[in-house]
Design an enzyme around this catalytic site. Structure first.
Site, short mmCIF file in Angstrom:
data_model
loop_
_atom_site.label_atom_id
_atom_site.label_comp_id
_atom_site.label_asym_id
_atom_site.label_seq_id
_atom_site.Cartn_x
_atom_site.Cartn_y
_atom_site.Cartn_z
N ASP A 1 1.03 -0.99 -0.23
CA ASP A 1 -0.06 0.07 0.10
C ASP A 1 0.84 1.26 0.26
O ASP A 1 1.93 0.76 -0.08
CB ASP A 1 -0.55 -0.32 1.23
CG ASP A 1 -2.42 -0.05 0.79
OD1 ASP A 1 -2.15 1.67 0.58
OD2 ASP A 1 -3.16 -0.14 1.13
N HIS B 1 -2.63 3.60 -4.10
CA HIS B 1 -1.77 2.41 -3.35
C HIS B 1 -0.96 2.32 -3.63
O HIS B 1 -0.43 0.86 -2.81
CB HIS B 1 -2.95 1.72 -2.58
CG HIS B 1 -4.74 2.36 -2.58
ND1 HIS B 1 -4.10 2.18 -1.30
CD2 HIS B 1 -5.32 1.81 -3.02
CE1 HIS B 1 -6.36 3.25 -1.18
NE2 HIS B 1 -6.56 2.81 -1.51
N GLU C 1 -9.84 3.35 -5.53
CA GLU C 1 -9.18 4.76 -5.00
C GLU C 1 -8.04 5.40 -5.63
O GLU C 1 -7.18 5.17 -5.63
CB GLU C 1 -9.23 4.43 -3.39
CG GLU C 1 -10.20 4.06 -2.96
CD GLU C 1 -10.05 3.78 -1.54
OE1 GLU C 1 -10.58 4.53 -0.04
OE2 GLU C 1 -8.74 3.47 -0.74
C1 ACM Z 1 -10.96 -0.45 0.14
O1 ACM Z 1 -11.67 0.36 1.07
N1 ACM Z 1 -9.73 0.58 0.27
C2 ACM Z 1 -10.91 -1.58 -0.92
#
Ligand code: ACM
Length: 502
Positions: free
Chosen positions: A177, A231, A295
């Site tokens: 991440d 991420h 995201e």
């Molecule tokens: C997430 O909660 N970023 C999948």
């Protein structure tokens, strides 16, 4: 309804109690017919610490394990168990069913059987009964975020044991991440040299390979997740040339939230994705490989010359379409290697058709994904994100701010709601719990947040989630098992008054 008095979690599909008990003692042996040796080994491993029972293999053993692919009605994961006063017969069509049946045998014993140290003076007996037990959903998982806060492999093994106790069969490891990169990649050593430093550390390849084997012995598949194209800040801190502005020097991100630094879509970035996924497939034999996808603010692609070139070269509608394009590329790479790509969907229609999707926002996105033909794993955050606190009470220990998710909500969330039609419901592979760890620095806090909500999710995923009162009664008994295992338990004062699920 099956009897609640045994406190089995998850509850079995069908169970009939009989008169009498079968007693395990030092003379008890296992008759492990062909292919059942791993289940025999698991039974012995699980019972040894507390009971000290040797449970040797013997042709005349009274605990009979049988694998019969011709058995109908049990599927890949179901089992049949007959306990008489003189013998126990555990049967399944496939090895996974036997492993789940072993967990039932373990739960039928006195809770002291789950203690880690020798227990003396207890009679290790189980009630005579007959059960046929088959899960409703094939995918019953838990995602553990080891990127935000690293967790040592000893905890991953313990967590795997706790999943297996609840007949859950997927451990989804969120390995990378913005704040950390925890899996070593030979071709890119700086990923863990740089990305493995904040909040913990990194695994060795051997630790991960051993974990995969440990989990497989317990019927659990470890599904790896490598996030892209968002991420990825930890990876870009290690290798800035993989980003959109190679001259920019970046740090591993030290905040929580959605970071706007994303992966480039030039050839070197694509090579990176394929090389990393190649090494991931060497370590993780899982049929499914997760490549994140969610995201992903696309601002950088709107100004990056290489991204704009890619848009033109591929004839895409604009920079926003690069996310789908990149997912298409990595999805095709995984498919060519015989794996199923997995991704987080935000609408139900934002990932390529080859993807199995995790619907993490609203349930309606899962329905949209099903209608779009995707196999779906239901992960709606308002009921499966166990990093949210368990209540809004001021004394509740911290979790992810924003919501609270209580036990009845987890229990009542049907992965394939009754109002979906049969064709839509048929796309639902199952469900899983999520433990994001921004606010979860320790293993003890992780367990505190996960339990007992994971018990509710496991019960719903295995046996349907339509017996709240029975579940509560069974859970009270089951808590004595969790106590024996040293799982931190929510103070009972936090539980009352408890809602009845809608
Ligand atoms: C997430 O909660 N970023 C999948």
């Amino acid at each position: 309804m099956p009897p609640t008095g045994l406190g089995l979690v998850p509850g079995p599909l069908r169970l009939h109690l009989r008169r009498g008990r079968f007693t395990f003692d030092t003379a008890t042996a296992i008759r492990a017919t062909a292919g059942t040796e791993p289940a025999a080994a698991l039974l012995r491993t699980l019972l040894a610490p507390a009971t000290g029972l040797p449970l040797p293999l013997a042709d005349d053993g009274r605990v009979v394990l049988a694998l019969d692919p011709g058995l109908t009605g049990l599927g890949d994961q179901g089992y049949g168990l007959t306990v008489g006063e003189d013998a126990v017969l555990l049967r399944a069509a496939r090895p996974a069913g036997l492993l789940h049946g072993v967990q039932t045998l373990r739960q039928l014993l006195p809770p002291a059987a789950l203690l880690a140290e020798p227990v003396h003076g207890t009679t290790w007996s189980i009630p005579c009964l007959e059960t046929t037990d088959v899960p409703r959903f094939a995918w019953r998982g838990a995602m553990l975020d080891v990127a935000r806060h690293f967790q040592p492999v000893s905890f991953l093994r313990r967590f795997t044991d706790l999943l297996a106790l609840h007949k859950m069969n997927v451990l989804h490891l969120h390995l990378t991440d913005d704040q950390g990169w925890r899996m070593p990649v030979g071709a890119y050593p700086r990923l863990t040299e740089v990305g493995g430093v904040p909040h913990g550390g990194a695994y060795t390849r051997r630790e991960l390979t051993d974990l995969v084997a440990y989990a497989a012995d317990r019927g659990v598949t470890v599904v790896p997740e490598i996030e892209m194209p968002g991420h990825v800040r930890a990876a870009l801190a290690a290798y800035p040339h993989l980003g959109n502005f190679p001259e920019r020097r970046l740090e591993v991100w030290d905040r929580w939230g959605v970071c706007d630094t994303i992966l480039g879509v030039h050839d070197e970035a694509l090579d990176f994705c394929r090389t990393v996924l190649g090494e991931v497939m060497e370590v993780f034999p899982s049929p499914y490989v997760h490549v994140g996808g969610e995201e992903c603010p696309t601002d950088e692609w709107h100004t990056s010359p290489s991204a704009l070139r890619r848009v033109a070269d591929e004839g895409l509608s604009g920079p926003k379409a690069l996310r789908g394009w990149l997912m298409e590329q990595v999805g095709a790479f995984l498919t060519e290697h015989g794996r199923h790509p997995l991704g987080w969907t935000e609408t139900g229609g934002d990932l390529p058709g080859s993807f199995t999707v995790l619907a993490w926002l609203d349930q309606e996105h899962g329905l949209a994904a099903a209608r779009n033909g995707h196999p779906v794993i239901m992960t709606p955050h308002r009921s499966t994100y166990l990093d949210y606190p368990q209540s809004t009470r001021p004394e509740e220990p911290p979790g992810q701010p924003g919501f609270s998710v209580d036990l009845p909500t987890v229990y009542a969330t049907d992965p394939a709601p009754a109002h979906w039609d049969a064709a839509e419901a048929a796309h639902v592979l199952g469900t899983q719990a999520q433990l994001w760890t921004e606010y979860v620095p320790t293993a003890a806090h992780a367990e505190y947040l996960v339990f007992p909500r994971l018990c509710a999710l496991a019960d719903t995923a295995w046996s349907g989630g339509h017996d709240w009162d029975g579940f509560r009664t069974r859970l009270d008994h089951h808590k004595t098992r969790l106590d024996a295992l040293g799982v931190p338990s929510r103070p009972s004062t936090f539980h009352h008054p408890e809602r009845t699920p809608r």
